[in-house]
Design an enzyme around this catalytic site. Structure first.
Site, PDB file in Angstrom:
ATOM      1  CD  GLN A   1      25.305  10.410  -2.233  1.00 34.22           C
ATOM      2  OE1 GLN A   1      24.559  11.306  -2.549  1.00 34.22           O
ATOM      3  NE2 GLN A   1      26.405  10.612  -1.354  1.00 34.22           N
TER       4      GLN A   1
ATOM      5  CB  SER B   1      21.545  11.808   3.863  1.00 34.91           C
ATOM      6  OG  SER B   1      22.507  12.448   3.669  1.00 34.91           O
TER       7      SER B   1
ATOM      8  CB  SER C   1      18.979  13.335  -5.355  1.00 35.15           C
ATOM      9  OG  SER C   1      19.225  14.121  -4.491  1.00 35.15           O
TER      10      SER C   1
ATOM     11  CD  GLU D   1      27.366  14.513  -3.015  1.00 30.96           C
ATOM     12  OE1 GLU D   1      27.829  13.912  -1.889  1.00 30.96           O
ATOM     13  OE2 GLU D   1      26.134  14.807  -3.080  1.00 30.96           O
TER      14      GLU D   1
ATOM     15  CD  GLU E   1      27.119  26.327   7.755  1.00 26.48           C
ATOM     16  OE1 GLU E   1      27.103  25.181   7.284  1.00 26.48           O
ATOM     17  OE2 GLU E   1      26.722  27.084   7.769  1.00 26.48           O
TER      18      GLU E   1
HETATM   19  C1  LIG Z   1      19.947  19.184  -3.050  1.00 25.52           C
HETATM   20  C2  LIG Z   1      20.273  18.053  -2.162  1.00 25.52           C
HETATM   21  C3  LIG Z   1      20.646  16.831  -2.536  1.00 25.52           C
HETATM   22  C4  LIG Z   1      20.711  15.716  -1.653  1.00 25.52           C
HETATM   23  N1  LIG Z   1      21.138  14.257  -2.190  1.00 25.52           N
HETATM   24  C5  LIG Z   1      21.158  13.257  -1.429  1.00 25.52           C
HETATM   25  C6  LIG Z   1      21.440  12.087  -1.993  1.00 25.52           C
HETATM   26  O1  LIG Z   1      21.194  11.548  -3.015  1.00 25.52           O
HETATM   27  N2  LIG Z   1      21.721  11.119  -0.974  1.00 25.52           N
HETATM   28  C7  LIG Z   1      22.058  11.230   0.520  1.00 25.52           C
HETATM   29  O2  LIG Z   1      22.435  10.349   0.993  1.00 25.52           O
HETATM   30  N3  LIG Z   1      21.847  12.705   0.753  1.00 25.52           N
HETATM   31  C8  LIG Z   1      21.586  13.767   0.104  1.00 25.52           C
HETATM   32  N4  LIG Z   1      21.449  14.738   0.490  1.00 25.52           N
HETATM   33  C9  LIG Z   1      21.448  14.885   1.991  1.00 25.52           C
HETATM   34  C10 LIG Z   1      22.880  15.818   2.248  1.00 25.52           C
HETATM   35  O3  LIG Z   1      24.070  14.898   2.119  1.00 25.52           O
HETATM   36  C11 LIG Z   1      22.689  16.208   3.733  1.00 25.52           C
HETATM   37  O4  LIG Z   1      21.649  17.102   3.648  1.00 25.52           O
HETATM   38  C12 LIG Z   1      24.066  17.057   4.255  1.00 25.52           C
HETATM   39  O5  LIG Z   1      25.092  16.001   4.453  1.00 25.52           O
HETATM   40  C13 LIG Z   1      23.645  17.650   5.590  1.00 25.52           C
HETATM   41  O6  LIG Z   1      23.225  16.798   6.418  1.00 25.52           O
HETATM   42  P1  LIG Z   1      21.958  17.198   7.147  1.00 25.52           P
HETATM   43  O7  LIG Z   1      20.930  17.755   6.456  1.00 25.52           O
HETATM   44  O8  LIG Z   1      21.537  16.027   8.275  1.00 25.52           O
HETATM   45  O9  LIG Z   1      22.301  18.521   8.120  1.00 25.52           O
HETATM   46  P2  LIG Z   1      23.180  18.419   9.466  1.00 25.52           P
HETATM   47  O10 LIG Z   1      24.294  17.661   9.219  1.00 25.52           O
HETATM   48  O11 LIG Z   1      22.125  18.017  10.840  1.00 25.52           O
HETATM   49  O12 LIG Z   1      23.641  19.846   9.659  1.00 25.52           O
HETATM   50  C14 LIG Z   1      22.843  21.013   9.935  1.00 25.52           C
HETATM   51  C15 LIG Z   1      23.378  22.229  10.179  1.00 25.52           C
HETATM   52  O13 LIG Z   1      24.589  22.101  11.151  1.00 25.52           O
HETATM   53  C16 LIG Z   1      25.746  22.486  10.694  1.00 25.52           C
HETATM   54  N5  LIG Z   1      26.761  21.852  11.283  1.00 25.52           N
HETATM   55  C17 LIG Z   1      26.909  20.098  11.324  1.00 25.52           C
HETATM   56  N6  LIG Z   1      27.912  19.576  11.864  1.00 25.52           N
HETATM   57  C18 LIG Z   1      28.790  20.950  11.869  1.00 25.52           C
HETATM   58  C19 LIG Z   1      30.143  20.839  12.107  1.00 25.52           C
HETATM   59  N7  LIG Z   1      30.874  19.960  12.874  1.00 25.52           N
HETATM   60  N8  LIG Z   1      30.696  22.231  12.557  1.00 25.52           N
HETATM   61  C20 LIG Z   1      30.065  23.405  11.898  1.00 25.52           C
HETATM   62  N9  LIG Z   1      28.504  23.163  11.335  1.00 25.52           N
HETATM   63  C21 LIG Z   1      28.140  22.050  11.557  1.00 25.52           C
HETATM   64  C22 LIG Z   1      25.726  22.217   9.001  1.00 25.52           C
HETATM   65  O14 LIG Z   1      26.526  22.792   8.274  1.00 25.52           O
HETATM   66  C23 LIG Z   1      24.354  22.639   8.780  1.00 25.52           C
HETATM   67  O15 LIG Z   1      24.011  24.044   8.609  1.00 25.52           O
HETATM   68  C24 LIG Z   1      21.028  15.839  -0.476  1.00 25.52           C
HETATM   69  C25 LIG Z   1      20.760  17.239   0.152  1.00 25.52           C
HETATM   70  C26 LIG Z   1      20.467  18.223  -0.630  1.00 25.52           C
HETATM   71  C27 LIG Z   1      20.364  19.614  -0.097  1.00 25.52           C
END
Ligand SMILES: Cc1cc2nc3c(=O)[nH]c(=O)nc-3n(C[C@H](O)[C@H](O)[C@H](O)COP(=O)(O)OP(=O)(O)OC[C@H]3O[C@@H](n4cnc5c(N)ncnc54)[C@H](O)[C@@H]3O)c2cc1C
Length: 406
Positions: A142, A145, A177, A260, A386
């Protein structure tokens, strides 16, 4: 017309297939201090171990598919058997008493990408990939991100530019992943930079072996490297590999995300991770804390909330089984799971203290560190805690919307 309930012939066929192709699972009652004390949330393996596991999983998936039990509910024209979820449930219950290889590598492809292809792809793409995915011939990932787009997925910047019958994809994805094991990926790209952000996105199926795709592993704090950064430089994608309409990618992404959440939230019946509360109780006893009233209270809370999580899951699954679209229940199911895992991590910290971070050589002590270190990933993947709170607040409880970011 599809049968509505599993008949004797189906059950008999499933039993015969399993008896001839797999060994019965032995019920081994693990005793404290014996065998592996691994309690990691995500499996941590070397690349060689991952490849060996994939090979075993593929052999099993192919045998099962060729016997007619690989895609029981799938449409016949794409290689499925056209039967009901009851047939699938019956087969799953029978297979559960046999020792079969872990199917980790196929989780994203079958749980999220395949349902999206079935819902949104052209007949050509369905024909080409669905059978191969369900037979285990190919693995999918997928690609959503990006470094600047996670929770705010609609802000993604990887672009797809039309070039005749093809699209040229350029940009960077992250946290992908299993990209290093994958043959295809579901990618969401920006196809209109002038439209409002949710309306300028388009989904595609991309060949992970195509020229211009570069995959770089990322090592996580638990030691493994199951994620990747994936770079795309003018990667050619045929227009036939588009998912849904041009600029209709948000709907495509939502299909995948709902599946998912269902896969993560529904992945456990106890709502407490990959092990039951039994093991925690054993730990508490062996650390001499079973009479501590605060610890007992924590344990009781984990047990009760595990049951609550399990019932929430059943409610959500019943809705899916009744043919309805997964909705906010999936967000609740995922959130109840991760909230209970947090309670477990708090209990572990108070019971084990320094033994959680310094390896004393004691069985069943330092190993819990893997659980605690894996927990943040669970709280992030598939929608952060969140974001799920926001969804439940706004769409379930009808609270006022979050103020938009300026
Ligand atoms: C185990 C694992 C597997 C993954 N596998 C995949 C994959 O296969 N493919 C893929 O595309 N992605 C994958 N991801 C990525 C995952 O989808 C993203 O990490 C996730 O969507 C969060 O985005 P970010 O890391 O950019 O954090 P951000 O969106 O930058 O968030 C940072 C912090 O801010 C908080 N926050 C953000 N917006 C808000 C809001 N509006 N209100 C309150 N709080 C907020 C969040 O809760 C978090 O604590 C994976 C992540 C993990 C941990």
């Amino acid at each position: 017309m599809a049968e509505t309930t599993p008949d004797e012939a189906f059950e008999q066929g499933a039993r015969e297939f399993l008896q001839a192709n797999a060994e019965p699972r032995l019920e081994v009652q693990q005793r404290w201090g014996e065998g592996s004390d691994n309690v990691s949330i995500l499996p941590e393996r070397t690349l060689e171990e991952e490849l060996a596991e994939l090979e075993a999983a593929r052999a099993w998936a192919q045998r099962r598919f060729d016997a007619g039990f690989g895609w029981i509910t799938g449409p016949v024209e794409y290689g499925g058997r056209g039967l009901t979820r009851d047939h699938q449930r019956l087969y799953d219950a029978l297979e559960a008493s046999y020792a079969t290889p872990p199917m980790t590598a196929y989780g994203i492809g079958l749980g999220m990408v395949a349902p999206t292809i079935l819902a949104h792809a052209t007949p050509e793409v369905k024909e080409r990939y669905l059978r191969a995915l369900w037979r285990g011939d190919i693995v999918a990932c997928q690609l959503f991100s990006e470094p600047g787009a996670g929770s705010d997925l609609a802000g993604l910047q990887t672009k797809a530019v039309r070039d005749g019958d093809e699209w040229l994809v350029t940009g960077q994805k992250v946290w992908t992943s299993g990209a290093h094991l994958s043959d295809i990926g579901e990618i969401i790209c920006r196809t209109d930079f002038d439209a409002p952000k949710h309306k300028g996105l388009t989904g595609f199926v991309v060949d992970m072996h195509a020229p211009g795709v570069e995959i770089r592993p990322l090592r996580q704090m638990t030691g493994g490297a199951s994620f990747n950064e994936v770079f795309f430089t003018e990667v050619r994608v045929p227009d036939s590999h588009r998912l849904g309409d041009v600029n209709g990618g948000w709907t495509v992404a939502l299909t995948t995300l709902m599946n998912e959440r269902a896969a993560i939230g529904g992945g456990t019946a106890t709502g407490s991770g990959n092990m039951g509360t039994e093991r925690l109780m054993e730990l508490v006893r062996h650390q001499g804390r079973a009479d501590d009233p605060l610890v007992r209270q924590q344990l009781a809370s984990i047990f009760i909330n595990g049951r609550v999580a399990s019932f929430t899951n059943l409610r959500a699954m019943a809705k899916v089984a009744a043919g309805q679209l997964p909705g906010p229940e999936m967000s609740i199911a995922k959130l109840t799971l991760t909230m209970n895992m947090r309670r477990m991590a708090d209990l572990l910290s108070s019971v084990l203290g320094p033994k959680l971070v310094a390896d004393s050589g004691e069985w069943g002590a330092y190993a819990w560190g893997q659980f605690v270190l894996g927990l943040p990933g669970m709280r992030i993947a598939g929608g952060t805690d969140e974001i799920l709170h926001n969804i439940i607040g706004e769409r379930v409880l009808g609270l006022p919307k979050e103020p938009a970011a300026r």
